[in-house]
Design a protein around this motif. Sequence first.
Motif, short mmCIF file in Angstrom:
data_model
loop_
_atom_site.label_atom_id
_atom_site.label_comp_id
_atom_site.label_asym_id
_atom_site.label_seq_id
_atom_site.Cartn_x
_atom_site.Cartn_y
_atom_site.Cartn_z
N GLU A 40 42.28 -53.82 29.57
CA GLU A 40 40.87 -53.56 29.27
C GLU A 40 40.06 -54.80 29.61
N GLN A 41 38.89 -54.61 30.21
CA GLN A 41 37.97 -55.72 30.45
C GLN A 41 36.54 -55.18 30.43
N LYS A 42 35.69 -55.93 29.77
CA LYS A 42 34.29 -55.52 29.66
C LYS A 42 33.40 -56.76 29.70
N GLY A 43 32.14 -56.54 30.12
CA GLY A 43 31.17 -57.60 30.15
C GLY A 43 29.81 -57.08 29.73
N TYR A 44 28.93 -57.99 29.31
CA TYR A 44 27.64 -57.59 28.76
C TYR A 44 26.53 -58.47 29.34
N ASP A 45 25.35 -57.87 29.52
CA ASP A 45 24.21 -58.64 30.02
C ASP A 45 23.53 -59.37 28.86
N GLU A 46 22.41 -60.05 29.18
CA GLU A 46 21.74 -60.87 28.16
C GLU A 46 21.17 -60.04 27.02
N ASN A 47 21.03 -58.73 27.25
CA ASN A 47 20.52 -57.85 26.19
C ASN A 47 21.64 -57.15 25.42
N GLY A 48 22.88 -57.49 25.75
CA GLY A 48 24.01 -56.89 25.05
C GLY A 48 24.45 -55.56 25.62
N ASN A 49 23.88 -55.16 26.76
CA ASN A 49 24.27 -53.89 27.37
C ASN A 49 25.53 -54.06 28.22
N GLU A 50 26.43 -53.09 28.16
CA GLU A 50 27.67 -53.19 28.92
C GLU A 50 27.39 -53.09 30.42
N ILE A 51 28.06 -53.95 31.20
CA ILE A 51 27.91 -53.97 32.65
C ILE A 51 28.97 -53.06 33.27
N PRO A 52 28.57 -52.05 34.04
CA PRO A 52 29.55 -51.14 34.64
C PRO A 52 30.49 -51.86 35.61
N ASN A 53 31.75 -51.45 35.63
CA ASN A 53 32.76 -51.96 36.57
C ASN A 53 32.89 -53.48 36.52
N TYR A 54 32.75 -54.04 35.35
CA TYR A 54 32.81 -55.49 35.18
C TYR A 54 34.22 -56.02 35.41
N VAL A 55 34.32 -57.14 36.14
CA VAL A 55 35.60 -57.81 36.37
C VAL A 55 35.53 -59.18 35.71
N PHE A 56 36.40 -59.44 34.75
CA PHE A 56 36.39 -60.71 34.03
C PHE A 56 36.94 -61.83 34.92
N MET A 57 38.17 -61.69 35.37
CA MET A 57 38.77 -62.65 36.30
C MET A 57 39.73 -61.92 37.22
N GLN A 58 39.76 -62.35 38.47
CA GLN A 58 40.66 -61.74 39.44
C GLN A 58 40.95 -62.74 40.55
N GLU A 59 42.22 -62.91 40.87
CA GLU A 59 42.60 -63.84 41.93
C GLU A 59 42.18 -63.30 43.29
N ALA A 60 42.03 -64.21 44.25
CA ALA A 60 41.79 -63.78 45.63
C ALA A 60 43.02 -63.02 46.12
N SER A 61 42.81 -62.02 46.96
CA SER A 61 43.93 -61.21 47.44
C SER A 61 43.73 -60.82 48.90
N PHE A 62 44.84 -60.72 49.61
CA PHE A 62 44.80 -60.28 51.00
C PHE A 62 44.71 -58.75 51.02
N PRO A 63 43.88 -58.17 51.90
CA PRO A 63 43.76 -56.71 51.96
C PRO A 63 45.12 -56.05 52.15
N GLY A 64 45.44 -55.12 51.28
CA GLY A 64 46.73 -54.45 51.34
C GLY A 64 47.79 -55.08 50.47
N GLY A 65 47.53 -56.30 49.99
CA GLY A 65 48.47 -56.94 49.07
C GLY A 65 49.42 -57.92 49.74
N LEU A 66 50.38 -58.38 48.96
CA LEU A 66 51.30 -59.44 49.38
C LEU A 66 52.12 -59.04 50.60
N LYS A 67 52.59 -57.80 50.67
CA LYS A 67 53.42 -57.37 51.81
C LYS A 67 52.64 -57.46 53.12
N PHE A 68 51.36 -57.10 53.09
CA PHE A 68 50.54 -57.17 54.30
C PHE A 68 50.30 -58.62 54.71
#
Length: 248
Positions: free
Chosen positions: A131-159
């Motif tokens: 679960e991950q959620k984020g909020y704006d300055e007014n306390g409203n939930e931000i849709p599709n919020y990403v808290f932290m995510q590493e850089a990734s190569f398209p298709g993943g490690l195998k690609f």
Amino acid sequence: MKNYLLTVSIFLLATCAKAFPNNDTTYSYMDEHWKKAQEQNAFYKVEVFKTGNLWHQQIFKIENAALQYDNVYSDKRLKTKEDTSKNYQQGNGEVLEEIFKKGKELKAQLITKDANILGYEIFDNDGKIIEQKGYDENGNEIPNYVFMQEASFPGGLKFWQTYLIVNLNQNVPANNHAPIGTYKVVVSFLINKDGNATEVKALNDPGFGMAEEAVRVISNSPQWNPAIMYNKAVTYRQKQGIIFNVTK
């Protein structure tokens, strides 16, 4: 931010001084690259002390006595994190709190100096985000919020591995008369906010053109998915080992 951090550090130091004799606190020093240093040349001061059953490792920036990190461990060797560790280097007086149990991270959250939660992520026992959620300055939930995510190569490690295998010229060391053997080049590089590989450099050089070839293949990498921190793209440092085999 500086005033807030200074207040926090003074409060914590005062509390520690009352609770523990000086000989229960150990001190060490590091330079700006986090390497051990002499006190006169240090950038950071590290204090380790015990409170109850937990060990605290507090790291201060020497120039302004500002508390940077307060890490909490269950053991004196500082191997297993427990309870709540805090990172004060977020800017705007914000604090990153990470909650651990027996070394496993359960939750991370970004908190304002007024104790409002800006965002969080929760992990399962395998370290996967559930679960991950984020909020704006007014306390409203931000849709599709990403808290932290590493850089990734398209298709993943195998690609990514396929890209390296297909594009690396394994004949470079043999063409330069390298002795038979297995060689490894470690390459450091940044994935910038646009997903491009930049500042590519070899951290070691076995010679015979291998470092140059490793740097070339990573420099020519297709665009990555950039790292995300608090729902914004950020620069992310990567390391990659490149293996060369010379058989004849």
